[in-house]
Design a protein around this motif. Sequence first.
Motif, PDB file in Angstrom:
ATOM      1  N   ILE A   1      58.146 -35.859  16.581  1.00 42.34           N
ATOM      2  CA  ILE A   1      57.299 -36.903  17.176  1.00 42.34           C
ATOM      3  C   ILE A   1      58.148 -37.736  18.135  1.00 42.34           C
ATOM      4  N   VAL A   2      57.847 -37.600  19.415  1.00 41.59           N
ATOM      5  CA  VAL A   2      58.577 -38.320  20.448  1.00 41.59           C
ATOM      6  C   VAL A   2      58.002 -39.717  20.641  1.00 41.59           C
ATOM      7  N   LYS A   3      56.663 -39.818  20.611  1.00 40.95           N
ATOM      8  CA  LYS A   3      56.011 -41.098  20.875  1.00 40.95           C
ATOM      9  C   LYS A   3      54.645 -41.137  20.210  1.00 40.95           C
TER      10      LYS A   3
ATOM     11  N   TRP B   1      41.432 -42.428  19.760  1.00 42.32           N
ATOM     12  CA  TRP B   1      42.322 -42.283  18.610  1.00 42.32           C
ATOM     13  C   TRP B   1      43.750 -42.209  19.110  1.00 42.32           C
ATOM     14  N   VAL B   2      44.681 -42.166  18.174  1.00 42.69           N
ATOM     15  CA  VAL B   2      46.107 -42.089  18.485  1.00 42.69           C
ATOM     16  C   VAL B   2      46.439 -40.685  18.979  1.00 42.69           C
ATOM     17  N   PHE B   3      47.369 -40.610  19.908  1.00 44.42           N
ATOM     18  CA  PHE B   3      47.919 -39.337  20.356  1.00 44.42           C
ATOM     19  C   PHE B   3      49.406 -39.340  20.044  1.00 44.42           C
ATOM     20  N   LEU B   4      49.900 -38.222  19.524  1.00 46.12           N
ATOM     21  CA  LEU B   4      51.319 -38.065  19.245  1.00 46.12           C
ATOM     22  C   LEU B   4      51.914 -37.159  20.317  1.00 46.12           C
ATOM     23  N   ASP B   5      52.878 -37.691  21.068  1.00 45.19           N
ATOM     24  CA  ASP B   5      53.610 -36.856  22.019  1.00 45.19           C
ATOM     25  C   ASP B   5      54.693 -36.139  21.227  1.00 45.19           C
TER      26      ASP B   5
ATOM     27  N   ARG C   1      50.976 -49.104  15.228  1.00 47.87           N
ATOM     28  CA  ARG C   1      52.305 -49.746  15.303  1.00 47.87           C
ATOM     29  C   ARG C   1      53.179 -49.333  14.124  1.00 47.87           C
ATOM     30  N   ALA C   2      52.580 -49.279  12.941  1.00 50.39           N
ATOM     31  CA  ALA C   2      53.343 -48.886  11.753  1.00 50.39           C
ATOM     32  C   ALA C   2      53.813 -47.436  11.878  1.00 50.39           C
ATOM     33  N   LEU C   3      52.929 -46.546  12.312  1.00 48.83           N
ATOM     34  CA  LEU C   3      53.320 -45.143  12.484  1.00 48.83           C
ATOM     35  C   LEU C   3      54.385 -45.011  13.571  1.00 48.83           C
TER      36      LEU C   3
END
Length: 150
Positions: free
Chosen positions: A93-95, A104-108, A134-136
């Motif tokens: 997980i970069v970002k 929703w959230v996107f994980l780079d 923010r926590a993730l």
Amino acid sequence: MSQSELPILPVTFRPTRTRAVLLTVGAAMFAVITAIALLLETLSPGERVSFIFTALLLFGVMLLLSRPKVEADEAGVTVVNLTTRRRLEWAEIVKVNLRPGDAWVFLDLSDGTSLPALGIQPGIAKEQAIRDARALRALAEFHGSGTHAD
């Protein structure tokens, strides 16, 4: 977010209000459609079964829509979306992104791709989604950096 402010692992992020609404609506639809199927005297047994089967299908759709979550533990993150489940190591997980207007959230990810994480979505609980994102993000930065003590 300092190390002392990080969530205690394991932690699960999910849209709890949305989930509650979906499950409540699904159960209510199932109950109403089933009651109608049983109360309408003009229906044949086959029609009653088809009503109840349709009610089950609708409830199943609501269950599927309530499935998304993001589970974080010491080893990484499991992203559970509608029909998929993917396990990621923290280093992958970069970002963690939740931009204004995102659903929703996107994980780079380190492979150059982006993974939607439907378990954190601002829908009816925007502030909670922002806190969860923010926590993730803080967990990913802390565990992905390799600077924490094992």
